[in-house]
Design a protein around this motif. Structure first.
Motif, mmCIF file in Angstrom:
data_model
loop_
_atom_site.group_PDB
_atom_site.id
_atom_site.type_symbol
_atom_site.label_atom_id
_atom_site.label_comp_id
_atom_site.label_asym_id
_atom_site.label_seq_id
_atom_site.Cartn_x
_atom_site.Cartn_y
_atom_site.Cartn_z
ATOM 1 N N GLN A 185 31.408 42.588 30.994
ATOM 2 C CA GLN A 185 31.993 41.469 30.276
ATOM 3 C C GLN A 185 32.328 40.342 31.243
ATOM 4 O O GLN A 185 32.572 40.575 32.429
ATOM 5 C CB GLN A 185 33.249 41.928 29.532
ATOM 6 C CG GLN A 185 32.990 42.990 28.477
ATOM 7 C CD GLN A 185 34.252 43.387 27.739
ATOM 8 O OE1 GLN A 185 35.233 42.651 27.740
ATOM 9 N NE2 GLN A 185 34.224 44.560 27.097
ATOM 10 N N PRO A 186 32.334 39.094 30.761
ATOM 11 C CA PRO A 186 32.628 37.959 31.655
ATOM 12 C C PRO A 186 34.045 38.033 32.219
ATOM 13 O O PRO A 186 34.991 38.375 31.507
ATOM 14 C CB PRO A 186 32.455 36.743 30.744
ATOM 15 C CG PRO A 186 32.626 37.276 29.350
ATOM 16 C CD PRO A 186 32.071 38.665 29.379
ATOM 17 N N THR A 187 34.196 37.713 33.478
ATOM 18 C CA THR A 187 35.508 37.769 34.132
ATOM 19 C C THR A 187 35.501 36.897 35.372
ATOM 20 O O THR A 187 34.449 36.674 35.990
ATOM 21 C CB THR A 187 35.869 39.209 34.517
ATOM 22 O OG1 THR A 187 37.117 39.220 35.214
ATOM 23 C CG2 THR A 187 34.813 39.833 35.421
ATOM 24 N N THR A 188 36.655 36.394 35.716
ATOM 25 C CA THR A 188 36.819 35.581 36.923
ATOM 26 C C THR A 188 37.730 36.325 37.885
ATOM 27 O O THR A 188 38.837 36.732 37.503
ATOM 28 C CB THR A 188 37.440 34.213 36.590
ATOM 29 O OG1 THR A 188 36.611 33.545 35.643
ATOM 30 C CG2 THR A 188 37.586 33.371 37.852
ATOM 31 N N PRO A 189 37.304 36.534 39.128
ATOM 32 C CA PRO A 189 38.150 37.278 40.063
ATOM 33 C C PRO A 189 39.437 36.525 40.367
ATOM 34 O O PRO A 189 39.430 35.292 40.485
ATOM 35 C CB PRO A 189 37.272 37.402 41.320
ATOM 36 C CG PRO A 189 36.279 36.304 41.199
ATOM 37 C CD PRO A 189 36.026 36.113 39.736
ATOM 38 N N PRO A 190 40.555 37.227 40.442
ATOM 39 C CA PRO A 190 41.826 36.569 40.797
ATOM 40 C C PRO A 190 41.743 35.942 42.182
ATOM 41 O O PRO A 190 41.076 36.459 43.084
ATOM 42 C CB PRO A 190 42.840 37.724 40.777
ATOM 43 C CG PRO A 190 42.188 38.825 40.007
ATOM 44 C CD PRO A 190 40.721 38.677 40.238
ATOM 45 N N SER A 239 42.747 44.910 38.661
ATOM 46 C CA SER A 239 42.122 46.012 37.940
ATOM 47 C C SER A 239 41.404 45.526 36.687
ATOM 48 O O SER A 239 40.321 46.021 36.340
ATOM 49 C CB SER A 239 43.163 47.072 37.568
ATOM 50 O OG SER A 239 43.716 47.641 38.729
ATOM 51 N N LYS A 240 42.003 44.566 35.985
ATOM 52 C CA LYS A 240 41.350 44.047 34.783
ATOM 53 C C LYS A 240 40.016 43.415 35.139
ATOM 54 O O LYS A 240 39.003 43.602 34.417
ATOM 55 C CB LYS A 240 42.252 43.033 34.089
ATOM 56 C CG LYS A 240 41.654 42.552 32.759
ATOM 57 C CD LYS A 240 42.668 41.793 31.914
ATOM 58 C CE LYS A 240 42.075 41.462 30.537
ATOM 59 N NZ LYS A 240 43.065 40.805 29.660
ATOM 60 N N HIS A 241 39.987 42.680 36.231
ATOM 61 C CA HIS A 241 38.734 42.077 36.676
ATOM 62 C C HIS A 241 37.692 43.160 36.968
ATOM 63 O O HIS A 241 36.526 43.048 36.527
ATOM 64 C CB HIS A 241 38.984 41.225 37.919
ATOM 65 C CG HIS A 241 37.736 40.819 38.637
ATOM 66 N ND1 HIS A 241 36.820 39.951 38.077
ATOM 67 C CD2 HIS A 241 37.232 41.187 39.859
ATOM 68 C CE1 HIS A 241 35.815 39.783 38.924
ATOM 69 N NE2 HIS A 241 36.037 40.514 40.007
ATOM 70 N N ARG A 242 38.082 44.204 37.651
ATOM 71 C CA ARG A 242 37.137 45.264 37.998
ATOM 72 C C ARG A 242 36.638 46.010 36.763
ATOM 73 O O ARG A 242 35.461 46.354 36.648
ATOM 74 C CB ARG A 242 37.800 46.243 38.977
ATOM 75 C CG ARG A 242 38.077 45.642 40.346
ATOM 76 C CD ARG A 242 39.012 46.513 41.158
ATOM 77 N NE ARG A 242 39.319 45.894 42.446
ATOM 78 C CZ ARG A 242 40.364 46.224 43.192
ATOM 79 N NH1 ARG A 242 41.210 47.169 42.766
ATOM 80 N NH2 ARG A 242 40.578 45.634 44.347
ATOM 81 N N ILE A 243 37.558 46.279 35.821
ATOM 82 C CA ILE A 243 37.171 47.004 34.607
ATOM 83 C C ILE A 243 36.189 46.167 33.782
ATOM 84 O O ILE A 243 35.149 46.671 33.324
ATOM 85 C CB ILE A 243 38.414 47.361 33.780
ATOM 86 C CG1 ILE A 243 39.286 48.378 34.527
ATOM 87 C CG2 ILE A 243 38.005 47.935 32.423
ATOM 88 C CD1 ILE A 243 40.657 48.579 33.903
ATOM 89 N N LEU A 244 36.522 44.886 33.584
ATOM 90 C CA LEU A 244 35.637 44.029 32.799
ATOM 91 C C LEU A 244 34.271 43.895 33.460
ATOM 92 O O LEU A 244 33.233 43.854 32.778
ATOM 93 C CB LEU A 244 36.273 42.648 32.615
ATOM 94 C CG LEU A 244 37.527 42.613 31.735
ATOM 95 C CD1 LEU A 244 38.122 41.209 31.712
ATOM 96 C CD2 LEU A 244 37.220 43.083 30.311
ATOM 97 N N LYS A 245 34.264 43.841 34.774
ATOM 98 C CA LYS A 245 32.990 43.755 35.499
ATOM 99 C C LYS A 245 32.164 45.017 35.269
ATOM 100 O O LYS A 245 30.945 44.950 35.040
ATOM 101 C CB LYS A 245 33.273 43.562 36.988
ATOM 102 C CG LYS A 245 32.040 43.222 37.805
ATOM 103 C CD LYS A 245 32.431 42.897 39.243
ATOM 104 C CE LYS A 245 31.186 42.556 40.071
ATOM 105 N NZ LYS A 245 31.540 42.234 41.480
ATOM 106 N N LYS A 246 32.822 46.197 35.295
ATOM 107 C CA LYS A 246 32.114 47.457 35.033
ATOM 108 C C LYS A 246 31.587 47.509 33.603
ATOM 109 O O LYS A 246 30.528 48.089 33.328
ATOM 110 C CB LYS A 246 33.054 48.645 35.282
ATOM 111 C CG LYS A 246 33.270 49.001 36.754
ATOM 112 C CD LYS A 246 34.248 50.160 36.867
ATOM 113 C CE LYS A 246 34.390 50.628 38.316
ATOM 114 N NZ LYS A 246 33.194 51.392 38.756
#
Length: 591
Positions: free
Chosen positions: A377-382, A367-374
């Protein structure tokens, strides 16, 4: 194993239950509960037996002419005694409207209402209301719903209904009942060829059962199954100074929580948003952990129903009151759907800092990955586990599940193949850790009908038994585990417990597993189970297959359109990390 039980076995069992409650919880009993026990012991043996018989029958009403038992001499005399002592209502056509009104049998056709003192609850006698409320706790297999005209008509045979309606109708019984509901209650009562019996003091009996078992889903049937040898329980030390309940407030909280849960079940059968919101808003404040968990489970059920009804704001408000999984997961989903990404991210970070279980932790990472993507913000998928998948095309066979088709497919390839799902590794765990599970610990065993200690699924289970658990892992290293597992299998069959499903394990499968599955694989699986025994005892693959010669492999079967569930995917991730052979068999049916 006895072929039959001794005469009066049910009475003996009920008396054991009463003696336990009186001895262990005398100081927590109310005046009414103490009086109930004393009054029961003052009854004649026949009256006692008849009362217990009624407790084990489905109600709420009974025909007096069908209460015939060989061990009870004069049923009518016993009924009179029970009625006089306040254990039953036993009403005939000679009783007036007031008496029938006391058990809730009334309608607008009854000419005289009961006096004001006895109809403080919508015209029902106070005890009739209490009896109706007791239904939420399912007293000893009795479903008590407060009597009604329909309940009285349900006692009548088809021929009796025809005589009541004075018709030669060839209609089905259901149609006759529908016609009879149009009659005044007084007219129905006047045609009854028997007395209508309704059990009383169910609130007290409910409390006795709760005090004895610590829950409301167990009942006197446990005694029967044990005594017949169908479901015997392990023998363990019961600490005479320990009690499941330590104060009356906790008893009332847990009882009320079960009643609320049952009422919620009925409420959700015909759901209404306003009714659900109002009901959830009236939940009592809890002190005991047990009552809080029960209420949280009910909150989650109601909130999930509100989601289905697209009442998202109401669902979110109820989830926020719950401290039990998956309340926080559902909140995050609702917040994301409502574009409240900042609030969702705050909650996700709390979940990552203090996760309630592995399921929630995994969800929080994704969920954190999806929220940051929305949020841009930079994020790496688990990283997610990608299990090995074998595609199989098989001919469908009538009445055969896809798991059985795959099992037969492997047999045709020369493998030994067994359907085991959640029975194999939890079963081996239960056999190896049997003495740990049933070891003497203060305050964990309260009665003789427990599948395991009361802290079985709490974190304290491991911490309080760590030396004993370590001994089991030492046996895995030394090779002695095989002897321990075999010995438990032979000497404990078929004792009831949380992990070993005896019908799914036989000696041949057990020996093959002990020969083929390496000890380090077992140790790895058992360590993960011990991190969360409640949730990690499920999610295992459907099959275990043994190729010719040596080795083994776990096979999860998925039919057309089916996919791995979250807890199954977590186990496959563990298998991958620990080099435990496992794969998914993806089945498509030949045209």
């Amino acid at each position: 194993m006895p072929d039959e039980l001794p005469i009066g076995y049910y009475h003996t069992n009920f008396c054991k239950l009463l003696a336990f409650v009186q001895n262990r919880y005398h100081d927590l009993l109310t005046h009414a509960e103490r009086a109930c026990i004393d009054d029961f012991h003052d009854l004649t043996p026949d009256a006692q037996r008849l009362f217990v018989r009624l407790l084990t029958r489905k109600g709420p009403l009974y025909r007096s002419d069908r209460l015939a038992y060989e061990e009870i001499g004069e049923t009518e005399k016993a009924l009179d005694e029970l009625s006089s002592a306040g254990f039953v209502f036993a009403l005939s056509r000679n009783d007036g409207e007031h008496e029938w009104h006391r058990i809730g049998v009334s309608n607008a056709e009854f000419p005289e209402a009961a006096d004001e003192e006895s109809k403080g609850n919508n015209g029902l006698d106070t005890e009739a209301v209490e009896v109706s409320q007791a239904s939420a706790v399912d007293v000893s297999d009795v479903s008590v719903e407060g009597a009604s005209k329909d309940a009285v008509l349900a006692l009548l045979t088809r021929h009796e209904l025809i005589a009541l309606l004075k018709t030669g109708s060839t209609s089905r019984r259901s149609q006759l009942v529908a016609e009879a509901t149009q009659l005044p209650v007084a007219a129905i009562v006047q045609h009854l060829p028997f007395r209508v019996v309704m059990t009383r003091r169910l609130q007290e009996v409910t409390c006795f059962r709760l005090l004895f078992f610590g829950n409301t889903h167990q009942n006197l049937t446990e005694f029967v199954l044990r005594d017949l040898g169908v479901a015997p329980y392990e023998t363990y030390t019961i600490d005479e100074t320990s009690r499941f309940f330590t104060c009356r407030d906790h008893v009332e909280e847990v009882r009320r929580a079960y009643e609320i849960s049952d009422h919620c079940h009925h409420l959700l059968e015909t759901p209404d948003v306003t009714h659900i919101e109002r009901f959830a808003g009236d939940f009592p404040e809890q002190i005991s952990v047990r009552a809080t968990r029960l209420l949280d489970r009910t909150r989650n059920q109601m909130a999930r129903q509100l989601e289905r009804m697209q009442a998202e704001d109401a669902a979110l408000a109820i989830y926020q009151q719950s401290q039990t999984h998956p309340a926080r997961e559902r909140q995050v989903r609702l917040l994301i759907a409502g574009d409240c990404l900042g609030d969702a991210l705050l909650l996700v970070n709390r979940m990552l800092a203090e996760p309630w279980n592995e399921d929630e932790l995994e969800f929080a990472y994704l969920s954190k990955h999806r929220i940051l993507k929305k949020l841009g913000q930079p994020t790496t998928p688990p990283v997610r586990c990608q299990p090995i998948v074998n595609d199989l095309v098989l001919e469908a066979e009538t009445d055969l599940r896809v798991e059985e088709l795959v099992r037969r497919h492997y047999e045709q390839q020369g493998y030994q193949a067994h359907y085991v799902e959640n029975a194999l590794f939890p079963g081996l765990f239960g056999l190896l850790f049997w003495d740990v599970i049933f070891s003497h610990q203060p305050g964990v065993f309260f009665n003789e009908f427990q599948r395991g200690p009361v802290d079985m699924f709490d974190s304290r289970f491991v911490s309080s038994r760590q030396p004993l658990i370590d001994e089991c892992f030492i046996s895995l290293s030394s090779g002695n585990y095989r002897h321990r597992i075999r010995s438990t299998f032979r000497h404990k069959f078929p004792a009831v417990n949380y992990f070993v499903h005896w019908g799914m394990l036989d000696e041949v499968l057990l020996e093959t597993c002990l020969d083929r599955i390496p000890a380090d694989h077992l140790a790895s699986v058992f360590r993960r189970m011990l991190r969360d025994l409640r949730n990690n005892r499920s999610g295992f693959p459907d099959l275990i297959v043994f190729p010719p010669g040596s080795g083994y492999e776990l096979i999860e079967v998925k039919g057309p359109g089916d996919a791995l569930q979250k807890h199954q995917r977590r186990w496959f991730g563990h298998f991958e990390r620990e080099n435990i052979p496992a794969r998914v068999a993806k089945v498509e049916y030949a045209s």
